[in-house]
Design a protein around this motif. Structure first.
Motif, PDB file in Angstrom:
ATOM      1  N   LEU A   2       4.950  50.638 -52.840  1.00 15.04           N
ATOM      2  CA  LEU A   2       4.516  49.273 -53.157  1.00 15.04           C
ATOM      3  C   LEU A   2       4.723  48.856 -54.600  1.00 15.04           C
ATOM      4  CD1 LEU A   2       1.134  49.001 -51.213  1.00 15.04           C
ATOM      5  CD2 LEU A   2       3.397  48.245 -50.493  1.00 15.04           C
ATOM      6  N   PHE A   3       4.586  49.783 -55.539  1.00 14.80           N
ATOM      7  CA  PHE A   3       4.445  49.386 -56.930  1.00 14.80           C
ATOM      8  C   PHE A   3       5.589  49.812 -57.833  1.00 14.80           C
ATOM      9  CE2 PHE A   3       0.012  49.526 -55.285  1.00 14.80           C
ATOM     10  CZ  PHE A   3      -0.098  48.153 -55.136  1.00 14.80           C
ATOM     11  N   THR A   4       6.793  49.814 -57.286  1.00 20.33           N
ATOM     12  CA  THR A   4       7.991  49.955 -58.103  1.00 20.33           C
ATOM     13  C   THR A   4       8.209  48.616 -58.813  1.00 20.33           C
ATOM     14  OG1 THR A   4       9.428  49.159 -56.350  1.00 20.33           O
ATOM     15  CG2 THR A   4       9.021  51.550 -56.433  1.00 20.33           C
ATOM     16  N   PRO A   5       9.086  48.550 -59.795  1.00 22.42           N
ATOM     17  CA  PRO A   5       9.347  47.240 -60.419  1.00 22.42           C
ATOM     18  C   PRO A   5       9.748  46.174 -59.392  1.00 22.42           C
ATOM     19  CG  PRO A   5      10.244  48.967 -61.797  1.00 22.42           C
ATOM     20  CD  PRO A   5       9.767  49.636 -60.523  1.00 22.42           C
ATOM     21  N   PHE A   6      10.558  46.543 -58.406  1.00 24.22           N
ATOM     22  CA  PHE A   6      10.954  45.582 -57.367  1.00 24.22           C
ATOM     23  C   PHE A   6       9.735  45.094 -56.583  1.00 24.22           C
ATOM     24  CE2 PHE A   6      12.453  44.542 -53.078  1.00 24.22           C
ATOM     25  CZ  PHE A   6      13.421  43.595 -53.370  1.00 24.22           C
ATOM     26  N   GLY A   7       8.870  46.020 -56.173  1.00 22.93           N
ATOM     27  CA  GLY A   7       7.667  45.649 -55.443  1.00 22.93           C
ATOM     28  C   GLY A   7       6.736  44.777 -56.262  1.00 22.93           C
ATOM     29  N   LEU A   8       6.653  45.065 -57.557  1.00 21.72           N
ATOM     30  CA  LEU A   8       5.797  44.269 -58.434  1.00 21.72           C
ATOM     31  C   LEU A   8       6.327  42.846 -58.592  1.00 21.72           C
ATOM     32  CD1 LEU A   8       5.091  47.032 -61.086  1.00 21.72           C
ATOM     33  CD2 LEU A   8       3.455  46.128 -59.408  1.00 21.72           C
ATOM     34  N   VAL A   9       7.644  42.707 -58.671  1.00 20.90           N
ATOM     35  CA  VAL A   9       8.230  41.361 -58.746  1.00 20.90           C
ATOM     36  C   VAL A   9       7.939  40.598 -57.454  1.00 20.90           C
ATOM     37  CG1 VAL A   9      10.412  40.083 -58.859  1.00 20.90           C
ATOM     38  CG2 VAL A   9       9.967  41.939 -60.473  1.00 20.90           C
ATOM     39  N   LEU A  10       8.003  41.268 -56.321  1.00 18.04           N
ATOM     40  CA  LEU A  10       7.683  40.601 -55.053  1.00 18.04           C
ATOM     41  C   LEU A  10       6.226  40.136 -55.032  1.00 18.04           C
ATOM     42  CD1 LEU A  10       9.580  42.806 -52.452  1.00 18.04           C
ATOM     43  CD2 LEU A  10      10.220  40.566 -53.361  1.00 18.04           C
ATOM     44  N   ILE A  11       5.324  40.932 -55.569  1.00 14.79           N
ATOM     45  CA  ILE A  11       3.917  40.524 -55.656  1.00 14.79           C
ATOM     46  C   ILE A  11       3.787  39.268 -56.519  1.00 14.79           C
ATOM     47  CG2 ILE A  11       1.646  41.191 -56.572  1.00 14.79           C
ATOM     48  CD1 ILE A  11       2.427  44.118 -55.746  1.00 14.79           C
ATOM     49  N   MET A  12       4.545  39.218 -57.591  1.00 12.45           N
ATOM     50  CA  MET A  12       4.520  38.028 -58.442  1.00 12.45           C
ATOM     51  C   MET A  12       5.069  36.811 -57.698  1.00 12.45           C
ATOM     52  SD  MET A  12       5.574  39.856 -62.040  1.00 12.45           S
ATOM     53  CE  MET A  12       5.732  38.331 -62.934  1.00 12.45           C
ATOM     54  N   LEU A  13       6.091  37.010 -56.881  1.00 12.54           N
ATOM     55  CA  LEU A  13       6.614  35.894 -56.083  1.00 12.54           C
ATOM     56  C   LEU A  13       5.570  35.389 -55.091  1.00 12.54           C
ATOM     57  CD1 LEU A  13      10.295  37.027 -55.427  1.00 12.54           C
ATOM     58  CD2 LEU A  13       9.497  35.149 -56.890  1.00 12.54           C
ATOM     59  N   TRP A  14       4.828  36.299 -54.473  1.00 17.07           N
ATOM     60  CA  TRP A  14       3.731  35.865 -53.603  1.00 17.07           C
ATOM     61  C   TRP A  14       2.746  35.020 -54.403  1.00 17.07           C
ATOM     62  CZ3 TRP A  14       3.533  35.608 -48.585  1.00 17.07           C
ATOM     63  CH2 TRP A  14       4.251  36.491 -47.797  1.00 17.07           C
ATOM     64  N   GLY A  15       2.448  35.437 -55.627  1.00 16.80           N
ATOM     65  CA  GLY A  15       1.549  34.656 -56.475  1.00 16.80           C
ATOM     66  C   GLY A  15       2.056  33.246 -56.697  1.00 16.80           C
ATOM     67  N   GLY A  16       3.357  33.126 -56.933  1.00 17.22           N
ATOM     68  CA  GLY A  16       3.947  31.795 -57.082  1.00 17.22           C
ATOM     69  C   GLY A  16       3.816  30.977 -55.807  1.00 17.22           C
TER      70      GLY A  16
END
Length: 141
Positions: A40-54
């Motif tokens: 879940l928390f690779t850089p790619f996964g973290l960017v996806l979490i940020m996209l969900w935030g958007g």
């Protein structure tokens, strides 16, 4: 019933996803996160979490017109809650070691599931309110 708090909660969820990821990942450089959860928390996964935030912020003022999107948001949060429960079952006894390595990462793994559970309930309530609202879908302007 006033739904203004729901709009604010969507915005808060978005800000927490965006700012929280940047804080706890130390600007996407915290290797300890992806060492402890390489799914879940690779850089790619973290960017996806940020996209969900958007997406939460983008939908915040339209939650009454987008009930099914609120349900998608709730399902996404439910997946993270489930992942957190599984992670805690497997690694919870190692939290003290994680805190010793980096307190910020320890805090993250301690709280992220509870945070996601809270917003899962908000999104479920938004879905319920939208499905029982008198606001019509064609009122999207």
């Amino acid at each position: 019933m006033n739904n203004g708090w729901i709009t604010k909660a969507f915005i808060a969820a978005g800000i927490i996803n965006l700012a929280g990821v940047l804080l706890f990942s130390k600007g996407l450089t915290n290797e300890l996160l992806w060492q402890w959860d390489p799914v879940l928390f690779t850089p790619f996964g973290l960017v996806l979490i940020m996209l969900w935030g958007g997406a939460y912020i983008a939908a915040s003022h339209r939650h009454l017109q987008l009930p099914w999107l609120s349900l998608v948001f709730a399902a996404e949060k439910a997946l993270y809650v489930g992942a957190w429960i599984l992670w805690m079952a497997a690694h919870g006894q190692q939290l003290s070691s994680i805190f010793e390595q980096d307190w910020l990462t320890g805090v993250f793994f301690t709280i992220y599931g509870a945070n996601d559970a809270l917003f899962m309930l908000v999104f479920l309530f938004a879905f319920y309110r939208a499905r029982h609202s008198r606001v019509k879908v064609n009122q999207m302007t």
